[in-house]
Design an enzyme around this catalytic site. Structure first.
Site, PDB file in Angstrom:
ATOM      1  N   CYS A 182      11.309   0.799   3.464  1.00 53.08           N
ATOM      2  CA  CYS A 182      10.309  -0.273   3.352  1.00 53.08           C
ATOM      3  C   CYS A 182      10.078  -0.675   1.889  1.00 53.08           C
ATOM      4  CB  CYS A 182       8.968   0.165   3.950  1.00 53.08           C
ATOM      5  SG  CYS A 182       9.116   0.905   5.572  1.00 53.08           S
TER       6      CYS A 182
ATOM      7  N   HIS B 245       2.441  -0.161   6.269  1.00 54.46           N
ATOM      8  CA  HIS B 245       3.328  -0.619   7.349  1.00 54.46           C
ATOM      9  C   HIS B 245       3.045   0.256   8.557  1.00 54.46           C
ATOM     10  CE1 HIS B 245       6.714  -1.699   9.720  1.00 54.46           C
ATOM     11  NE2 HIS B 245       7.478  -0.669   9.383  1.00 54.46           N
TER      12      HIS B 245
ATOM     13  N   HIS C 221       3.609   0.990  12.910  1.00 48.99           N
ATOM     14  CA  HIS C 221       4.359   0.730  14.143  1.00 48.99           C
ATOM     15  C   HIS C 221       3.381   0.765  15.321  1.00 48.99           C
ATOM     16  CE1 HIS C 221       8.754   1.852  12.830  1.00 48.99           C
ATOM     17  NE2 HIS C 221       8.171   1.010  11.987  1.00 48.99           N
TER      18      HIS C 221
ATOM     19  N   GLU D 234     -16.254 -11.140  15.745  1.00 45.99           N
ATOM     20  CA  GLU D 234     -16.929 -10.659  14.535  1.00 45.99           C
ATOM     21  C   GLU D 234     -15.978  -9.970  13.550  1.00 45.99           C
ATOM     22  OE1 GLU D 234     -19.865 -11.252  13.535  1.00 45.99           O
ATOM     23  OE2 GLU D 234     -20.374  -9.687  12.067  1.00 45.99           O
TER      24      GLU D 234
ATOM     25  N   HIS E 263       8.446  -4.534  16.339  1.00 45.15           N
ATOM     26  CA  HIS E 263       8.569  -3.514  15.305  1.00 45.15           C
ATOM     27  C   HIS E 263       7.182  -3.033  14.816  1.00 45.15           C
ATOM     28  CE1 HIS E 263      10.676  -2.417  11.202  1.00 45.15           C
ATOM     29  NE2 HIS E 263       9.607  -1.672  11.411  1.00 45.15           N
TER      30      HIS E 263
HETATM   31  C1  LIG Z   1      11.524   5.388  13.500  1.00 47.33           C
HETATM   32  S1  LIG Z   1      12.596   4.846  12.236  1.00 47.33           S
HETATM   33  C2  LIG Z   1      11.709   3.520  11.503  1.00 47.33           C
HETATM   34  C3  LIG Z   1      12.337   2.971  10.244  1.00 47.33           C
HETATM   35  O1  LIG Z   1      13.555   2.376  10.547  1.00 47.33           O
HETATM   36  C4  LIG Z   1      11.438   1.919   9.625  1.00 47.33           C
HETATM   37  O2  LIG Z   1      11.116   0.924  10.545  1.00 47.33           O
HETATM   38  C5  LIG Z   1      10.170   2.481   9.055  1.00 47.33           C
HETATM   39  O3  LIG Z   1       9.111   1.959   9.270  1.00 47.33           O
HETATM   40  C6  LIG Z   1      10.143   3.682   8.198  1.00 47.33           C
HETATM   41  O4  LIG Z   1      11.197   3.730   7.301  1.00 47.33           O
HETATM   42  P1  LIG Z   1      11.301   4.918   6.260  1.00 47.33           P
HETATM   43  O5  LIG Z   1      12.539   4.646   5.483  1.00 47.33           O
HETATM   44  O6  LIG Z   1      11.314   6.218   7.020  1.00 47.33           O
HETATM   45  O7  LIG Z   1      10.032   4.841   5.408  1.00 47.33           O
HETATM   46 ZN   LIG Z   2       9.126   0.082  10.350  1.00 51.51          ZN
END
Ligand SMILES: CSC[C@@H](O)[C@@H](O)C(=O)COP(=O)(O)O
Ligand SMILES: [Zn+2]
Length: 258
Positions: free
Chosen positions: A107, A125, A127, A152, A209
């Protein structure tokens, strides 16, 4: 000494003092403690997601592919933003401090985009299921924007880069969506494009993602990420109940009690 990083050669020196501090608010301590909290929210499970902090010229980055909730300060990379910007090869990272046996987070170029283009102090970031579900609902609507108003929690968001104050209850929060790519770093150009098209946004959703959220400092990035996750969860539940995300419904007038 050199090492293979993000598929590129990176300059590595061992400035361990950059990640050693008794202050819990030092970025090298804060990234592991924040990620441990984010893990409990399902934001960074299974090594996905992460966070990066910028303090003046120094950028603190987690390793790639590690359990983000178990990181230690000694696992943290440190990069000079000025040296990075000056570097002729934009893909080569100029690390001041590099832990042995790891690669930096994939990232990294996305975090750097928030630091250089928005002068952010922190970028998170996640998920989160809620973020992913919102992108799936929007995919069905063939939409590249998440919009919500009259809730709100929207007031938890800043008005935009260089603007003071937060959004008001009657404002509409707009978050762009970009399509996922096979490699995380390939998202960078699309994230930057979204930042240009939506100059006031503090977040970009990535289809199927997750989401990138930033702020002027750690406090703002964290609270905006929390507000956004709250809104994403609410939006998914609203969709289930067939309630619209955008409403122009007049406020309900109180009825006179008899
Ligand atoms: C479950 S693998 C997810 C990664 O490919 C990526 O999307 C992520 O968010 C984290 O990347 P990373 O390189 O481990 O910091
Ligand atoms: Zn990711």
């Amino acid at each position: 000494m050199t090492a293979e990083k993000e598929g590129q050669q990176a300059i590595v020196t061992n400035n361990d003092h950059l990640v050693q501090s008794d202050n819990p608010d030092h970025p090298a301590n804060l990234i592991p403690s924040l990620c441990a909290k984010f893990w409990t929210l399902g934001w960074v499970t299974g090594t996905g997601g992460g966070a990066s902090i910028r303090e003046d010229d120094l950028v603190y980055i987690a390793p790639s592919g590690v359990q983000k909730e178990l990181m230690k300060p000694s696992d943290i990379y440190v990069l000079s933003l000025a040296a990075q910007v000056k570097s002729l090869d934009k893909r080569q990272r100029v690390y001041l401090r590099s832990p042995p046996a790891y690669k930096p987070s994939q990232c990294t170029p996305l975090f750097l985009a928030a630091f250089t283009k928005r002068h952010a102090g922190c970028c998170i970031h996640t998920h989160s299921h809620w973020a992913v579900l919102v992108t799936l609902i929007l995919e069905r609507q063939k939409s590249t924007e998440f919009r919500i108003n009259s809730i709100e929690q929207i007031k938890g968001f800043g008005r935009g880069f260089g603007k003071s104050g937060n959004l008001g209850y009657h404002d509409t929060l707009v978050i762009p969506v970009i399509e996922n790519t096979a490699q995380e770093e390939d998202l960078t150009e699309f994230l930057e494009e979204a930042m240009d098209r939506y100059p006031d946004t503090y977040a970009v959703l990535v289809r199927r993602h997750g989401v990138y959220v930033w702020g002027d400092n750690v406090h703002k990035a964290k609270t905006q990420c929390e507000s956004l996750d709250y809104l994403f969860q609410l939006a998914v539940e609203m969709k289930r109940l067939d309630l619209p995300w955008i409403t122009d419904i007049e406020p309900v007038e109180p009825t006179a009690s008899s």
